[in-house]
Design a protein around this motif. Sequence first.
Motif, PDB file in Angstrom:
ATOM      1  N   PHE A   1     -18.776   1.647 -44.004  1.00 40.29           N
ATOM      2  CA  PHE A   1     -18.722   2.618 -42.909  1.00 40.29           C
ATOM      3  C   PHE A   1     -18.385   1.916 -41.591  1.00 40.29           C
ATOM      4  N   ALA A   2     -19.016   0.785 -41.334  1.00 44.22           N
ATOM      5  CA  ALA A   2     -18.742   0.044 -40.102  1.00 44.22           C
ATOM      6  C   ALA A   2     -17.293  -0.440 -40.070  1.00 44.22           C
ATOM      7  N   ALA A   3     -16.723  -0.662 -41.249  1.00 48.79           N
ATOM      8  CA  ALA A   3     -15.323  -1.090 -41.332  1.00 48.79           C
ATOM      9  C   ALA A   3     -14.359   0.076 -41.366  1.00 48.79           C
ATOM     10  N   GLY A   4     -14.877   1.296 -41.325  1.00 49.70           N
ATOM     11  CA  GLY A   4     -14.024   2.489 -41.302  1.00 49.70           C
ATOM     12  C   GLY A   4     -13.510   2.917 -42.653  1.00 49.70           C
ATOM     13  N   ARG A   5     -14.193   2.486 -43.722  1.00 48.15           N
ATOM     14  CA  ARG A   5     -13.681   2.775 -45.059  1.00 48.15           C
ATOM     15  C   ARG A   5     -14.570   3.700 -45.895  1.00 48.15           C
ATOM     16  N   ALA A   6     -15.774   3.998 -45.454  1.00 52.14           N
ATOM     17  CA  ALA A   6     -16.694   4.790 -46.276  1.00 52.14           C
ATOM     18  C   ALA A   6     -16.367   6.280 -46.173  1.00 52.14           C
ATOM     19  N   GLU A   7     -16.549   6.968 -47.298  1.00 53.34           N
ATOM     20  CA  GLU A   7     -16.261   8.401 -47.328  1.00 53.34           C
ATOM     21  C   GLU A   7     -17.524   9.208 -47.035  1.00 53.34           C
ATOM     22  N   ILE A   8     -18.058   9.009 -45.861  1.00 54.60           N
ATOM     23  CA  ILE A   8     -19.186   9.800 -45.373  1.00 54.60           C
ATOM     24  C   ILE A   8     -18.817  10.319 -43.998  1.00 54.60           C
ATOM     25  N   ARG A   9     -19.562  11.319 -43.523  1.00 54.22           N
ATOM     26  CA  ARG A   9     -19.229  11.927 -42.234  1.00 54.22           C
ATOM     27  C   ARG A   9     -19.438  10.936 -41.099  1.00 54.22           C
ATOM     28  N   ASP A  10     -18.577  11.065 -40.100  1.00 58.83           N
ATOM     29  CA  ASP A  10     -18.713  10.232 -38.920  1.00 58.83           C
ATOM     30  C   ASP A  10     -19.970  10.593 -38.142  1.00 58.83           C
ATOM     31  N   LEU A  11     -20.456   9.653 -37.343  1.00 57.25           N
ATOM     32  CA  LEU A  11     -21.507   9.958 -36.377  1.00 57.25           C
ATOM     33  C   LEU A  11     -20.953  10.916 -35.333  1.00 57.25           C
ATOM     34  N   ASN A  12     -21.843  11.652 -34.687  1.00 59.64           N
ATOM     35  CA  ASN A  12     -21.415  12.669 -33.726  1.00 59.64           C
ATOM     36  C   ASN A  12     -22.221  12.513 -32.437  1.00 59.64           C
ATOM     37  N   PRO A  13     -21.825  11.591 -31.568  1.00 54.69           N
ATOM     38  CA  PRO A  13     -22.572  11.378 -30.323  1.00 54.69           C
ATOM     39  C   PRO A  13     -22.693  12.632 -29.466  1.00 54.69           C
ATOM     40  N   GLU A  14     -21.660  13.453 -29.445  1.00 52.31           N
ATOM     41  CA  GLU A  14     -21.719  14.674 -28.630  1.00 52.31           C
ATOM     42  C   GLU A  14     -22.849  15.581 -29.112  1.00 52.31           C
ATOM     43  N   TRP A  15     -22.963  15.727 -30.422  1.00 54.12           N
ATOM     44  CA  TRP A  15     -24.037  16.553 -30.996  1.00 54.12           C
ATOM     45  C   TRP A  15     -25.394  15.935 -30.693  1.00 54.12           C
ATOM     46  N   ASP A  16     -25.494  14.633 -30.859  1.00 53.91           N
ATOM     47  CA  ASP A  16     -26.755  13.943 -30.609  1.00 53.91           C
ATOM     48  C   ASP A  16     -27.215  14.125 -29.166  1.00 53.91           C
ATOM     49  N   LEU A  17     -26.314  13.892 -28.224  1.00 55.33           N
ATOM     50  CA  LEU A  17     -26.673  13.962 -26.812  1.00 55.33           C
ATOM     51  C   LEU A  17     -27.027  15.385 -26.407  1.00 55.33           C
ATOM     52  N   ALA A  18     -26.339  16.366 -26.979  1.00 54.51           N
ATOM     53  CA  ALA A  18     -26.670  17.756 -26.679  1.00 54.51           C
ATOM     54  C   ALA A  18     -28.080  18.086 -27.161  1.00 54.51           C
ATOM     55  N   LEU A  19     -28.448  17.594 -28.344  1.00 56.28           N
ATOM     56  CA  LEU A  19     -29.797  17.833 -28.851  1.00 56.28           C
ATOM     57  C   LEU A  19     -30.833  17.143 -27.963  1.00 56.28           C
ATOM     58  N   LEU A  20     -30.572  15.907 -27.562  1.00 55.16           N
ATOM     59  CA  LEU A  20     -31.506  15.204 -26.687  1.00 55.16           C
ATOM     60  C   LEU A  20     -31.689  15.951 -25.370  1.00 55.16           C
ATOM     61  N   ASP A  21     -30.622  16.560 -24.874  1.00 52.24           N
ATOM     62  CA  ASP A  21     -30.731  17.351 -23.644  1.00 52.24           C
ATOM     63  C   ASP A  21     -31.637  18.559 -23.839  1.00 52.24           C
ATOM     64  N   VAL A  22     -31.509  19.230 -24.975  1.00 48.99           N
ATOM     65  CA  VAL A  22     -32.359  20.396 -25.242  1.00 48.99           C
ATOM     66  C   VAL A  22     -33.819  19.962 -25.348  1.00 48.99           C
ATOM     67  N   LEU A  23     -34.076  18.892 -26.058  1.00 52.14           N
ATOM     68  CA  LEU A  23     -35.455  18.422 -26.204  1.00 52.14           C
ATOM     69  C   LEU A  23     -36.045  18.051 -24.845  1.00 52.14           C
ATOM     70  N   ALA A  24     -35.251  17.445 -23.987  1.00 51.66           N
ATOM     71  CA  ALA A  24     -35.739  17.041 -22.667  1.00 51.66           C
ATOM     72  C   ALA A  24     -35.948  18.243 -21.747  1.00 51.66           C
ATOM     73  N   SER A  25     -35.257  19.344 -22.012  1.00 49.30           N
ATOM     74  CA  SER A  25     -35.334  20.508 -21.126  1.00 49.30           C
ATOM     75  C   SER A  25     -36.689  21.194 -21.156  1.00 49.30           C
TER      76      SER A  25
END
Length: 319
Positions: free
Chosen positions: A222-246
């Motif tokens: 995955f770190a080498a860009g070859r694994a067939e799993i979903r990418d990380l989603n920083p936008e989704w993560d940060l949006a969730l952290l914003d909701v939790l902080a709200s």
Amino acid sequence: MSLALVCMSHSPLLDFAEPPPEVTEAVDAAFTQARDFVAAFDPTLVVSFAPDHYNGFFYDLMPPFCIGYEARGVGDYGTTEGPLDVPTAVAERLAQHVIDRDVDVAISRRMDIDHGAIQPLEILFGGIDTVPTIPVFVNGVARPFTRMRRIRQLGLAIGDFLAGLDERVLVIGSGGLSHDPPVPQWATASDQQRAMLLDGRHPTAAARDARQQRVIDTAREFAAGRAEIRDLNPEWDLALLDVLASGDLTAIDAMTPDQMASDAGNSAHEVRTWVAAYSALSAAGAYDVTSRFYRPIPELIAGFGVTTALPRTPALARG
């Protein structure tokens, strides 16, 4: 009563992967900040919300959530094997309180827990039996999943109980954020994988090593860009952290399992532990996030976050 919160990602790869040095330094600094926060709070009781990865809970009986009256670490990925210091009488009262608040929670008098619950205790306290700890399993891997609103209700019921204790209670949420490690899904699993998902308790050392090596190998790919799993989603993560902080967690009710998996990976459901923990903290009223770390780390197959929070009312924060 006083409350404090630490929510943090875990990863079985913490001791097996090699992120760039600056990433490792940033994660270590976030852990140090969380440890200092916990040391200053000096908890007398911990309530730990954590998932499982088919090491303690299996499809022969899979509850949406479960309170442990006794618990032991299974020792996966080099984490500590052995018993936690669970205050059984308090855990029994907690379960009854939650049930009386119309949240039907399972209980276990012999709960096996894996790295998802053990890592935060090791990181924050240096061991798994240094502070009395009540483990609360929150299913974050095995369909079907309960609605997110029910996770909030679980957290609120537990927080309501904690408000009546003469304790300094640290609430831990362990899991997430976006990530899609190679955990088998029942719908697509082979017969051999389904046998493990149904009841894979007490594997041989060889079987555990083979399963762990598969995750380690996937992380490298995955770190080498070859694994067939979903990418990380920083936008989704940060949006969730914003909701939790709200402090307004009701927006989380609209999240659905299919959309969560599509947006952030099959193991993004582990954020249910964060929702439960923040909901428990919110039972004491408004709160403030006092520190927040986030970084997408492919080598750990994780959108990696660490947050701390305290009630806004000074008396609750001081105890």
